[in-house]
Design a protein around this motif. Structure first.
Motif, PDB file in Angstrom:
ATOM      1  N   THR A  67      50.859  20.971  60.900  1.00 20.67           N
ATOM      2  CA  THR A  67      52.283  21.049  60.527  1.00 20.67           C
ATOM      3  C   THR A  67      52.887  19.648  60.390  1.00 20.67           C
ATOM      4  O   THR A  67      53.661  19.380  59.466  1.00 20.67           O
TER       5      THR A  67
ATOM      6  N   ARG B 293      60.885  24.150  64.908  1.00 19.98           N
ATOM      7  CA  ARG B 293      59.529  23.793  65.331  1.00 19.98           C
ATOM      8  C   ARG B 293      59.093  24.632  66.540  1.00 19.98           C
ATOM      9  O   ARG B 293      59.883  24.931  67.424  1.00 19.98           O
ATOM     10  N   GLY B 294      57.855  24.984  66.585  1.00 19.40           N
ATOM     11  CA  GLY B 294      57.354  25.841  67.666  1.00 19.40           C
ATOM     12  C   GLY B 294      57.689  27.311  67.428  1.00 19.40           C
ATOM     13  O   GLY B 294      57.498  28.157  68.297  1.00 19.40           O
ATOM     14  N   GLY B 295      58.162  27.604  66.208  1.00 24.98           N
ATOM     15  CA  GLY B 295      58.723  28.926  65.941  1.00 24.98           C
ATOM     16  C   GLY B 295      57.749  30.095  65.870  1.00 24.98           C
ATOM     17  O   GLY B 295      58.185  31.242  65.764  1.00 24.98           O
ATOM     18  N   SER B 296      56.450  29.837  65.964  1.00 27.19           N
ATOM     19  CA  SER B 296      55.526  30.980  65.957  1.00 27.19           C
ATOM     20  C   SER B 296      55.729  31.860  67.184  1.00 27.19           C
ATOM     21  O   SER B 296      55.450  33.066  67.146  1.00 27.19           O
ATOM     22  N   ASP B 297      56.227  31.257  68.268  1.00 26.52           N
ATOM     23  CA  ASP B 297      56.566  32.054  69.460  1.00 26.52           C
ATOM     24  C   ASP B 297      57.620  33.103  69.115  1.00 26.52           C
ATOM     25  O   ASP B 297      57.586  34.222  69.616  1.00 26.52           O
TER      26      ASP B 297
ATOM     27  N   SER C 192      49.577  30.326  64.829  1.00 28.88           N
ATOM     28  CA  SER C 192      50.192  29.045  64.471  1.00 28.88           C
ATOM     29  C   SER C 192      49.267  28.334  63.488  1.00 28.88           C
ATOM     30  O   SER C 192      48.176  28.809  63.193  1.00 28.88           O
ATOM     31  N   ALA C 193      49.690  27.154  63.066  1.00 25.46           N
ATOM     32  CA  ALA C 193      48.832  26.293  62.241  1.00 25.46           C
ATOM     33  C   ALA C 193      47.867  25.546  63.168  1.00 25.46           C
ATOM     34  O   ALA C 193      48.122  25.453  64.370  1.00 25.46           O
TER      35      ALA C 193
ATOM     36  N   GLU D 292      50.501  27.754  58.691  1.00 22.18           N
ATOM     37  CA  GLU D 292      50.287  29.063  59.315  1.00 22.18           C
ATOM     38  C   GLU D 292      49.640  30.023  58.322  1.00 22.18           C
ATOM     39  O   GLU D 292      48.750  30.800  58.668  1.00 22.18           O
TER      40      GLU D 292
ATOM     41  N   PHE E 249      55.940  31.385  62.374  1.00 19.13           N
ATOM     42  CA  PHE E 249      56.780  30.249  61.968  1.00 19.13           C
ATOM     43  C   PHE E 249      57.667  30.474  60.755  1.00 19.13           C
ATOM     44  O   PHE E 249      58.594  29.742  60.531  1.00 19.13           O
TER      45      PHE E 249
ATOM     46  N   LYS F 244      48.546  17.369  64.233  1.00 16.99           N
ATOM     47  CA  LYS F 244      48.789  18.789  63.985  1.00 16.99           C
ATOM     48  C   LYS F 244      48.951  18.964  62.484  1.00 16.99           C
ATOM     49  O   LYS F 244      49.626  18.140  61.834  1.00 16.99           O
TER      50      LYS F 244
HETATM   51  N1  ASP Z   1      53.246  25.041  63.459  1.00 15.35           N
HETATM   52  C1  ASP Z   1      54.638  25.030  63.807  1.00 15.35           C
HETATM   53  C2  ASP Z   1      54.964  23.785  64.595  1.00 15.35           C
HETATM   54  O1  ASP Z   1      54.094  22.966  64.834  1.00 15.35           O
HETATM   55  C3  ASP Z   1      55.066  26.274  64.493  1.00 15.35           C
HETATM   56  C4  ASP Z   1      54.311  26.642  65.734  1.00 15.35           C
HETATM   57  O2  ASP Z   1      53.202  26.163  65.961  1.00 15.35           O
HETATM   58  O3  ASP Z   1      54.838  27.422  66.544  1.00 15.35           O
HETATM   59  O4  ASP Z   1      56.091  23.596  64.964  1.00 15.35           O
END
Ligand code: ASP
Length: 439
Positions: free
Chosen positions: A50, A183-187, A37-38, A115, A169, A48
């Motif tokens: 992002t 958002r959160g897409g690195s998962d 992730s970032a 990222e 991401f 953050k």
């Molecule tokens: N950096 C992106 C976010 O904050 C993706 C991630 O961290 O999964 O949404």
């Protein structure tokens, strides 16, 4: 053996966190694929990266100088580079991004740089090859992943390089433009990569030692769950537990690759394993039948008592028709010989409570009705409770001993979830009592 290790923002927020990640990767040679992730927050009042990138874009859009924000972003990466003693040419990377900012670019390109830069640094630090997600995570124009291209690209990248770091991401459209996940897409990236490479395990490294049995704001230092199925996870997140969303890991679920949630700050903790099912080994001790306890506050129950002119099922039908007209869907329903009750989140009833209740009261066949607010629902979830005796007995005994009155009872058809309704005032006490009784 191949492990894909995805690290979240809090695991990568500083050079000290980078060092922990390196130790984790170096300690197990099967961790050959890393998704990052970032950088996230270093402390609760930090930002953050992002979020800063989105902020940069907002400034750009309204023609306000973004320089100071961009400098904050640059500093985050420079600090990591310095702290880890790296040589990655960040100046030219920043220059490229700045030139895109000047001539106009898509917001997706800009936010994906969080990222991208982190993966560049991590690749150098680990001595792994950097593989740009734009080259291997392939979107179709309809926004879905083109699995054929993505899978073959990832397999080739790993075969050619042996050990790789991929930014999470984002990916790219067929025309090369950057496309991000939500958002959160690195998962999601981690899950796609794990499935494509047929990983033995998808490790999702974060800042907690797995999924906790109960909300730590209610019970301090609760145990974490060692193994959980997707069905249990769904019941728990529906009832309010903040856990990894099952949709995000759909590619690994389909291939039955275990997901292991781990803590970067406590790598010795085994964390939580998520799978479709487990070969159970749990006989005897009933406390181990419970996976987790969650709950939600602020429900309203509407109890309807029938006169004998109408059957319960007919009246239920007309009541559900009425709910439909009011656009309020009951979340739970239980019925007896001549009464039934419906449960609604209180806020959904707020605007039309009196009209709805008035109309229901006047419906043919209704003898009487009662509306009660301030109800909480507590869900006791456990795949191993199914078809076992003694669990509900223990639940009611524990609550009874604490003088907590049970206002409603329900069990899911597959018997992995027993739900009890208690008064809002008893919410936290009931969860604590149940946790202490089972954990
Ligand atoms: N950096 C992106 C976010 O904050 C993706 C991630 O961290 O999964 O949404």
């Amino acid at each position: 053996m191949l492990k894909v290790a995805k690290f979240g923002g809090s695991s990568l927020s500083s050079s000290a966190q980078f060092e922990k990640v390196k130790n984790i990767i170096d300690s197990d040679p099967s961790r050959r694929v890393v998704v990052v992730s970032a950088p996230g927050k270093r402390s609760s009042d930090d930002n953050k990266v992002t979020d800063l990138l989105y902020l940069c874009n907002a400034h750009l859009k309204y023609d306000v100088s973004y320089d100071s924000i961009f400098e904050m972003i640059e500093e985050r990466y420079m600090d990591i580079r310095k702290g880890c003693g790296l040589n990655t040419d960040l100046d030219s990377e920043f220059e490229t991004i700045r030139s895109h900012l000047k001539k106009g670019m898509s917001v997706e390109y800009l936010v994906s740089r969080g990222e991208y830069l982190n993966a560049r640094l991590m690749a150098e630090y680990l001595g792994f090859t950097f593989v740009d997600a734009a080259d291997v995570i392939c979107f179709r124009y309809d926004g879905h992943i083109d699995y054929n291209r993505t899978n073959s690209g990832l397999v080739q990248a790993l075969e050619a390089n042996g050990s790789i770091v991929i930014p999470g991401f984002y990916g790219s459209l067929p025309n090369g433009e950057i496309r991000t996940f939500s958002r959160g897409g690195s998962d999601v990236t981690g899950a796609i990569v794990s499935a494509a490479l047929g990983a033995d395990v998808y490790e999702n490294w974060t800042d907690v030692s797995g999924i906790l049995m109960v909300d730590p704001r209610i019970v301090s230092n609760p145990k974490s769950i060692s193994r959980v199925t997707y069905d249990e996870l769904r019941e728990m997140s529906y009832m309010g537990a903040a856990v990894l969303h099952e949709d995000t890991v759909f590619p690994v679920r389909r291939k039955n690759i275990p997901v292991n949630i781990r803590n970067t700050n406590k790598p010795e903790d085994p964390g939580t394993i998520i799978m479709e099912s487990f070969e159970e080994d749990c006989e005897g001790d009933i406390s181990r039948f419970i996976t987790g306890i969650t709950g939600k506050k602020n429900f309203t129950t509407v109890e309807v008592y029938c006169n004998h002119n109408e059957s319960v099922s007919k009246l239920l039908q007309s009541t559900l028709g009425l709910c439909d007209r009011y656009g309020i869907e009951p979340e739970m329903l239980s019925s007896g010989i001549d009464s039934f009750s419906l449960l609604f989140p209180t806020e959904k009833l707020e605007h039309s409570k009196y009209e709805f209740a008035g109309e229901l009261k006047g419906t043919d066949g209704v003898d009487n009705m009662k509306v009660q607010d301030n109800i909480s629902i507590i869900a006791i979830v456990g795949r191993q409770m199914a078809y076992k005796s003694g669990i509900s007995g223990q639940i009611f005994q524990a609550l009874g001993e604490e003088n907590i009155s049970v206002r409603m009872i329900k069990q899911s058809a597959d018997e992995i979830n027993i739900m009890v309704g208690v008064s809002n005032d008893d919410f936290a006490r009931a969860i604590k009592t149940l946790y202490n009784s089972f954990a």
